[in-house]
Design a protein around this motif. Structure first.
Motif, short mmCIF file in Angstrom:
data_model
loop_
_atom_site.label_atom_id
_atom_site.label_comp_id
_atom_site.label_asym_id
_atom_site.label_seq_id
_atom_site.Cartn_x
_atom_site.Cartn_y
_atom_site.Cartn_z
N THR A 54 -33.43 9.45 23.08
CA THR A 54 -33.61 10.71 23.81
C THR A 54 -33.85 10.51 25.30
O THR A 54 -33.59 11.42 26.10
CB THR A 54 -34.79 11.50 23.24
OG1 THR A 54 -36.02 10.76 23.45
CG2 THR A 54 -34.62 11.79 21.76
N LYS A 110 -27.43 7.90 22.59
CA LYS A 110 -28.17 7.89 23.85
C LYS A 110 -27.31 8.43 24.99
O LYS A 110 -27.75 9.25 25.81
CB LYS A 110 -28.64 6.47 24.16
CG LYS A 110 -29.44 6.32 25.46
CD LYS A 110 -29.87 4.87 25.65
CE LYS A 110 -30.63 4.69 26.95
NZ LYS A 110 -31.92 5.42 26.97
N ALA A 137 -40.27 19.06 24.24
CA ALA A 137 -39.75 18.93 22.88
C ALA A 137 -40.88 18.58 21.92
O ALA A 137 -41.90 17.98 22.31
CB ALA A 137 -38.66 17.88 22.82
N ALA A 168 -36.81 6.73 18.85
CA ALA A 168 -36.86 8.12 19.32
C ALA A 168 -36.87 8.18 20.84
O ALA A 168 -36.15 8.99 21.45
CB ALA A 168 -38.08 8.82 18.74
N GLU A 169 -37.67 7.34 21.47
CA GLU A 169 -37.74 7.37 22.93
C GLU A 169 -36.48 6.78 23.55
O GLU A 169 -36.02 7.26 24.59
CB GLU A 169 -38.99 6.62 23.41
CG GLU A 169 -40.29 7.32 23.04
CD GLU A 169 -41.48 6.83 23.84
OE1 GLU A 169 -42.44 7.59 23.99
OE2 GLU A 169 -41.44 5.66 24.35
N ILE A 184 -31.87 14.66 15.99
CA ILE A 184 -32.27 15.18 17.31
C ILE A 184 -31.54 16.48 17.55
O ILE A 184 -30.30 16.54 17.44
CB ILE A 184 -31.91 14.16 18.41
CG1 ILE A 184 -32.56 12.80 18.13
CG2 ILE A 184 -32.36 14.68 19.78
CD1 ILE A 184 -31.99 11.66 18.93
N VAL A 220 -33.13 18.59 24.85
CA VAL A 220 -33.68 18.24 23.54
C VAL A 220 -34.89 19.12 23.23
O VAL A 220 -35.79 19.29 24.06
CB VAL A 220 -34.07 16.75 23.48
CG1 VAL A 220 -34.79 16.42 22.18
CG2 VAL A 220 -32.83 15.87 23.64
N ILE A 280 -26.72 12.32 24.72
CA ILE A 280 -27.88 13.11 25.13
C ILE A 280 -28.02 13.08 26.65
O ILE A 280 -28.25 14.11 27.29
CB ILE A 280 -29.15 12.62 24.42
CG1 ILE A 280 -29.08 13.00 22.94
CG2 ILE A 280 -30.40 13.20 25.07
CD1 ILE A 280 -30.20 12.45 22.10
N VAL A 300 -37.21 16.43 17.56
CA VAL A 300 -36.86 15.07 17.14
C VAL A 300 -37.56 14.78 15.82
O VAL A 300 -38.78 14.93 15.71
CB VAL A 300 -37.31 14.03 18.19
CG1 VAL A 300 -36.92 12.62 17.73
CG2 VAL A 300 -36.71 14.33 19.55
N GLY A 320 -30.88 19.78 20.14
CA GLY A 320 -30.99 20.33 21.48
C GLY A 320 -30.62 21.80 21.51
O GLY A 320 -30.44 22.44 20.47
#
Length: 376
Positions: free
Chosen positions: A208, A143, A242, A204-205, A263, A154, A146, A157, A265
């Motif tokens: 990212t 976290k 994304a 995921a949330e 993930i 990003v 990112i 995912v 980017g």
């Protein structure tokens, strides 16, 4: 801490108790551990609680504990029941001034989740939802990386949570864990999606820092006779443009709890697997760098959630314990009139509400001919 649910034969209750006491910040002082009063008393005795602090139901526990003086009564309630018994004790606890830790998902449906989120906001009390995978040090490091631009913006995912334990109709064999998780009256409108798919969505949330805005879902019940989904395949669109893929399955023979996330980017990628939680891989087109828990110049977030020297595995219990410790730190800071350090974070009621709305959106998309469905 007082506990609702978690009798001796309940898996998750023991997990919560071990996690809560790991740092010496929290003591279990009372509980109602089963809807069966005798089973509750048996559990309380095994946990060395005094008989008068083991209650017959959660209403009795909350109201009687409220009558006790500060310093003696419980400070918060930990709710570790099946989904359909999350809302009532949570609401009663908040209404009577008690903070709450609750196992995920927050409740049975979105309507109840909205009531709880509103009640948390109105009372100002602390609420922690135990999306325990957010407690791993390498999740915190990912976290941070990112957010600091380590892989650029990003773009993609991919998050997966495969299990194999429901590959047959085990819910009719006397398996209690399977029975309630596949029963709509106790689990809610979703099966595997609500049980493990929401973990994937939350992870995921969380890592990212992005929000899902649209999704396209395909749910399946593969096992004949089952009432709720046991497999999900979902395309995702995020608020920065994304794209993503989320898949969860409980009929993937041979799989254990292989939650993993990739993930990518503009300048690199990150890979984390729950089966090897001490390792985070940072990839670029020039090669890969292995980042390990407790090694090197890690972020503050990773460091404060690392418990033991490098090379010693930190896993499921420790990640759970990080949430309980952070909850205790924030509660202590409140009592002392201080502002808690945001590095000691934990999932909130709003995260729980978002999880329920995720379930609603996936179910709507699955039934829709249009498929792409807005996640509001």
């Amino acid at each position: 801490m007082g506990m609702v649910g978690g009798s001796l034969d309940a898996f998750i209750g023991g997990v919560h108790r071990r996690a809560a006491i790991m740092d010496g910040e929290i003591e279990l002082v009372c509980g109602v551990f089963s809807s069966n009063p005798e089973k509750s008393k048996e559990t309380g005795k095994a946990l060395y609680l005094p008989e008068n602090r083991v209650y017959d139901n959660f209403e009795e526990m909350i109201l009687k504990e409220k009558e006790l003086p500060l310093g003696e009564r419980m400070d918060f309630v930990s709710i570790v029941t099946p989904n359909h018994v999350h809302a009532a004790p949570t609401k009663l606890a908040l209404e009577n001034g008690f903070h709450v830790v609750c196992d995920k998902p927050i409740t049975l449906n979105t309507e109840e989740a909205e009531e709880i989120a509103e009640l948390v906001d109105r009372t100002g009390l602390l609420f922690c939802l135990t999306h325990n995978y957010t407690g791993y040090p390498m999740v915190k490091e990912a976290k941070h990386m990112i957010a600091s631009g380590a892989i650029g913006k990003v773009r993609k995912v991919i998050v997966e949570y495969p299990q194999g334990w429901l590959a047959t109709l085990v819910e009719v064999t006397g398996n209690k864990q399977a029975a309630w998780r596949t029963d709509p009256s106790r689990s809610g409108a979703a099966g595997g999606l609500g049980d493990i798919g929401t973990h994937a969505e939350n992870l995921a949330e969380y890592i990212t820092g992005l929000k899902i805005t649209q999704l396209c879902a395909d749910l399946t019940i593969f096992v004949e006779g089952r009432l709720l989904d046991d497999d999900a395949n979902i395309l995702l669109r995020f608020d920065n443009g994304a794209k993503g893929i989320l898949q969860n399955s409980q009929i993937a023979n041979g799989e254990e709890n292989d939650l993993n996330i990739r993930i990518y980017g503009e300048t690199g990628g990150l890979v984390w697997k729950q089966l090897d939680p001490n390792t985070l891989i940072h990839k670029t087109n020039q090669g890969a760098r292995i980042i390990r828990t407790g090694v090197g110049n890690l972020s503050q977030a990773a460091q404060v959630h690392t418990r033991i020297p490098a090379g010693h595995p930190e896993g499921y219990f420790e990640a759970f314990a990080n949430l309980y410790r952070n909850f205790a730190f924030q509660l202590r800071a409140r009592w002392e009139g201080k502002k808690a350090d945001p590095v000691y974070d934990f999932p909130s009621a709003q995260d729980g509400l978002r999880g329920m709305k995720f379930i609603d959106t996936v179910l709507a998309s699955d039934k829709s001919d249009q498929k792409w469905t807005d996640f509001e």
